[in-house]
Design an enzyme around this catalytic site. Structure first.
Site, PDB file in Angstrom:
ATOM      1  CG  HIS A 147       9.310   0.480   2.993  1.00 57.68           C
ATOM      2  ND1 HIS A 147       8.556   0.359   1.839  1.00 57.68           N
ATOM      3  CD2 HIS A 147       9.545   1.798   3.141  1.00 57.68           C
ATOM      4  CE1 HIS A 147       8.350   1.545   1.313  1.00 57.68           C
ATOM      5  NE2 HIS A 147       8.941   2.452   2.090  1.00 57.68           N
ATOM      6  CE  LYS A 180       8.865   8.230   0.054  1.00 55.11           C
ATOM      7  NZ  LYS A 180      10.021   8.745   0.803  1.00 55.11           N
ATOM      8  CG  HIS A 198       5.547   5.582  -0.533  1.00 51.16           C
ATOM      9  ND1 HIS A 198       5.356   6.104   0.731  1.00 51.16           N
ATOM     10  CD2 HIS A 198       6.641   4.794  -0.449  1.00 51.16           C
ATOM     11  CE1 HIS A 198       6.304   5.662   1.527  1.00 51.16           C
ATOM     12  NE2 HIS A 198       7.097   4.864   0.844  1.00 51.16           N
TER      13      HIS A 198
END
Length: 189
Positions: free
Chosen positions: A103, A54, A79
């Site tokens: 993730h 990020k 990101h």
């Protein structure tokens, strides 16, 4: 060094402590899956770094109080790859790679960045995804108030088998029921 960057990023996007909370939420689930001490140690290192990418997302996007535009969604979805590039370029903490890169993958294949599905998603990322979502739901964000713990737990259960690995989601709910008072989000709700 990456840990310092991750903490600075949390301050920038007003999610202080998110990485550490995600690690604390994920660890008992990973332990229940039978991870050994070495693998749990890798989780404690990798989980706080999961959003390191990020750093490549504009502050205005991270702190936007309303819905994101299509272009902003594209920016935020970069990101994981940006984080993976950072981890690899520094040749440090490569063990964090599955946490950083995968993730946001979803059990049904609708996630990003690689649209992996089911067991194609590294188990590290599947464990982290549930903990990350729970902490995101129960933490204040610029675009919404936090959900209650009960509502967030309902959402984890509802999304088991679509967004989340059903086994991991079930273990998260099971461990939560047994150990809620020990977890950081429990004190906030």
């Amino acid at each position: 060094m990456l840990g310092t960057i991750a903490r600075a990023l949390e301050e920038r996007d007003q999610t202080q402590g998110h990485g550490d909370r995600v690690a604390a939420l994920a660890e008992p689930v990973a332990a229940r899956l039978g991870w050994d001490a070495r693998r749990l140690s890798m989780l404690r290192l990798g989980a706080p770094l999961h959003d390191i990418g990020k750093i490549a997302v504009g502050r205005h996007v991270l702190r936007k109080p309303g819905p994101l535009t299509a272009d902003e969604v594209i920016e935020i979805r970069r990101h994981p790859r940006a984080g993976a590039s950072l981890v690899l370029s520094l040749r440090a903490d490569v063990i964090a790679l599955p946490y950083v890169l995968f993730h946001h993958e979803q059990w049904d294949g609708s996630g990003y960045p690689a649209r992996l599905a089911g067991d194609e998603i590294p188990v590290e990322a599947r464990v982290l995804a549930v903990a990350d979502a729970f902490d995101a739901m129960t933490s204040p964000r610029p675009y919404r108030a936090p959900l209650t713990t009960d509502r967030a737990l309902e959402e984890i259960g509802r999304c088991a088998g679509t967004q989340f690995d059903p086994t991991v989601a079930g273990l998260f709910l099971e461990v939560w029921a047994e150990q809620a008072e020990l977890w950081p989000a429990a004190q906030a709700s």
